[in-house]
Design a protein around this motif. Structure first.
Motif, PDB file in Angstrom:
ATOM      1  N   ALA A  49       0.831  -1.208   0.000  1.00 46.62           N
ATOM      2  CA  ALA A  49       0.000   0.000   0.000  1.00 46.62           C
ATOM      3  C   ALA A  49       0.864   1.256   0.000  1.00 46.62           C
ATOM      4  CB  ALA A  49      -0.928  -0.006   1.204  1.00 46.62           C
ATOM      5  N   LEU A  50       1.934   1.245   0.792  1.00 45.96           N
ATOM      6  CA  LEU A  50       2.838   2.400   0.816  1.00 45.96           C
ATOM      7  C   LEU A  50       3.524   2.599  -0.527  1.00 45.96           C
ATOM      8  CD1 LEU A  50       4.417   2.079   4.357  1.00 45.96           C
ATOM      9  CD2 LEU A  50       2.924   3.900   3.525  1.00 45.96           C
ATOM     10  N   GLN A  51       3.889   1.514  -1.186  1.00 47.31           N
ATOM     11  CA  GLN A  51       4.508   1.624  -2.506  1.00 47.31           C
ATOM     12  C   GLN A  51       3.536   2.235  -3.507  1.00 47.31           C
ATOM     13  OE1 GLN A  51       5.833  -2.376  -3.263  1.00 47.31           O
ATOM     14  NE2 GLN A  51       7.902  -1.942  -2.546  1.00 47.31           N
ATOM     15  N   GLU A  52       2.268   1.842  -3.429  1.00 52.46           N
ATOM     16  CA  GLU A  52       1.266   2.405  -4.333  1.00 52.46           C
ATOM     17  C   GLU A  52       1.082   3.890  -4.072  1.00 52.46           C
ATOM     18  OE1 GLU A  52      -0.429   1.208  -6.988  1.00 52.46           O
ATOM     19  OE2 GLU A  52       0.913  -0.505  -6.789  1.00 52.46           O
ATOM     20  N   LEU A  53       1.048   4.278  -2.803  1.00 44.83           N
ATOM     21  CA  LEU A  53       0.883   5.693  -2.467  1.00 44.83           C
ATOM     22  C   LEU A  53       2.060   6.524  -2.959  1.00 44.83           C
ATOM     23  CD1 LEU A  53      -0.535   5.668   1.161  1.00 44.83           C
ATOM     24  CD2 LEU A  53      -1.654   6.546  -0.885  1.00 44.83           C
ATOM     25  N   THR A  54       3.251   6.012  -2.763  1.00 44.52           N
ATOM     26  CA  THR A  54       4.435   6.786  -3.132  1.00 44.52           C
ATOM     27  C   THR A  54       4.700   6.753  -4.635  1.00 44.52           C
ATOM     28  OG1 THR A  54       5.875   4.910  -2.616  1.00 44.52           O
ATOM     29  CG2 THR A  54       5.534   6.534  -0.881  1.00 44.52           C
ATOM     30  N   ALA A  55       4.028   5.873  -5.375  1.00 46.51           N
ATOM     31  CA  ALA A  55       4.206   5.810  -6.821  1.00 46.51           C
ATOM     32  C   ALA A  55       3.430   6.928  -7.519  1.00 46.51           C
ATOM     33  CB  ALA A  55       3.759   4.454  -7.361  1.00 46.51           C
ATOM     34  N   GLU A  56       2.403   7.446  -6.858  1.00 48.10           N
ATOM     35  CA  GLU A  56       1.616   8.533  -7.452  1.00 48.10           C
ATOM     36  C   GLU A  56       2.434   9.818  -7.445  1.00 48.10           C
ATOM     37  OE1 GLU A  56      -1.414   8.344  -8.801  1.00 48.10           O
ATOM     38  OE2 GLU A  56      -1.398   6.183  -8.438  1.00 48.10           O
ATOM     39  N   GLN A  57       2.342  10.579  -8.504  1.00 46.42           N
ATOM     40  CA  GLN A  57       3.111  11.815  -8.579  1.00 46.42           C
ATOM     41  C   GLN A  57       2.564  12.882  -7.639  1.00 46.42           C
ATOM     42  OE1 GLN A  57       3.449  13.023 -12.635  1.00 46.42           O
ATOM     43  NE2 GLN A  57       4.847  11.384 -13.154  1.00 46.42           N
ATOM     44  N   PHE A  59       1.409  12.449  -4.654  1.00 48.10           N
ATOM     45  CA  PHE A  59       1.808  12.156  -3.280  1.00 48.10           C
ATOM     46  C   PHE A  59       3.290  11.816  -3.259  1.00 48.10           C
ATOM     47  CE2 PHE A  59       2.624   9.326   0.272  1.00 48.10           C
ATOM     48  CZ  PHE A  59       2.031  10.003   1.318  1.00 48.10           C
ATOM     49  N   ASN A  60       4.055  12.585  -2.512  1.00 48.58           N
ATOM     50  CA  ASN A  60       5.493  12.348  -2.419  1.00 48.58           C
ATOM     51  C   ASN A  60       5.859  12.221  -0.942  1.00 48.58           C
ATOM     52  OD1 ASN A  60       8.260  12.350  -2.444  1.00 48.58           O
ATOM     53  ND2 ASN A  60       8.430  13.897  -4.042  1.00 48.58           N
ATOM     54  N   LEU A  61       6.013  10.977  -0.484  1.00 48.48           N
ATOM     55  CA  LEU A  61       6.311  10.721   0.923  1.00 48.48           C
ATOM     56  C   LEU A  61       7.614  11.384   1.339  1.00 48.48           C
ATOM     57  CD1 LEU A  61       5.567   9.288   3.549  1.00 48.48           C
ATOM     58  CD2 LEU A  61       6.760   7.275   2.690  1.00 48.48           C
ATOM     59  N   GLU A  62       8.595  11.385   0.463  1.00 47.95           N
ATOM     60  CA  GLU A  62       9.892  11.976   0.801  1.00 47.95           C
ATOM     61  C   GLU A  62       9.743  13.464   1.111  1.00 47.95           C
ATOM     62  OE1 GLU A  62      14.266  12.645  -1.223  1.00 47.95           O
ATOM     63  OE2 GLU A  62      13.010  10.972  -1.904  1.00 47.95           O
ATOM     64  N   SER A  63       8.963  14.179   0.315  1.00 46.74           N
ATOM     65  CA  SER A  63       8.793  15.612   0.575  1.00 46.74           C
ATOM     66  C   SER A  63       8.005  15.845   1.856  1.00 46.74           C
ATOM     67  CB  SER A  63       8.100  16.297  -0.607  1.00 46.74           C
ATOM     68  OG  SER A  63       6.770  15.861  -0.726  1.00 46.74           O
ATOM     69  N   VAL A  64       7.057  14.978   2.149  1.00 44.74           N
ATOM     70  CA  VAL A  64       6.292  15.102   3.394  1.00 44.74           C
ATOM     71  C   VAL A  64       7.214  14.888   4.588  1.00 44.74           C
ATOM     72  CG1 VAL A  64       4.451  14.069   4.780  1.00 44.74           C
ATOM     73  CG2 VAL A  64       4.106  14.426   2.340  1.00 44.74           C
ATOM     74  N   LEU A  65       8.090  13.889   4.499  1.00 44.03           N
ATOM     75  CA  LEU A  65       9.002  13.619   5.605  1.00 44.03           C
ATOM     76  C   LEU A  65      10.036  14.733   5.768  1.00 44.03           C
ATOM     77  CD1 LEU A  65       9.591   9.789   5.126  1.00 44.03           C
ATOM     78  CD2 LEU A  65       8.192  10.913   6.859  1.00 44.03           C
ATOM     79  N   ARG A  66      10.484  15.301   4.657  1.00 44.98           N
ATOM     80  CA  ARG A  66      11.456  16.413   4.743  1.00 44.98           C
ATOM     81  C   ARG A  66      10.829  17.644   5.374  1.00 44.98           C
ATOM     82  NH1 ARG A  66      14.403  16.461  -1.094  1.00 44.98           N
ATOM     83  NH2 ARG A  66      15.451  14.468  -0.889  1.00 44.98           N
TER      84      ARG A  66
END
Length: 74
Positions: A49-57, A59-66
């Motif tokens: 599920a996390l891979q699917e979320l982060t594959a969408e343009q 939604f960017n998990l890396e930018s959220v974490l930064r």
């Protein structure tokens, strides 16, 4: 390599129909690691599920974490 896992009450249940080969695969992994099959399947589902979320343009998990936490909520 036995790991102690704390049992948690779970009220949300879903069924997954596996082929015999898939079920055997999870059985082998469970025996190799000592991790219960249910835990392995649950972790795999969350990871997928996390891979699917982060594959969408959008939604960017890396930018959220930064970005980190916003203003305090008090």
């Amino acid at each position: 390599m036995s790991i102690n896992y704390k049992k948690q009450n779970r009220s949300n249940r879903y069924n997954v129909n596996l082929t015999d080969d898939e079920a055997d695969f999870f059985g082998v992994i469970s025996k190799m690691t000592g991790v219960p099959k249910g835990t392995i399947i649950r972790q795999l589902a969350v990871k997928g599920a996390l891979q699917e979320l982060t594959a969408e343009q959008e939604f960017n998990l890396e930018s959220v974490l930064r970005k980190g936490a916003g203003e305090p909520l008090y």
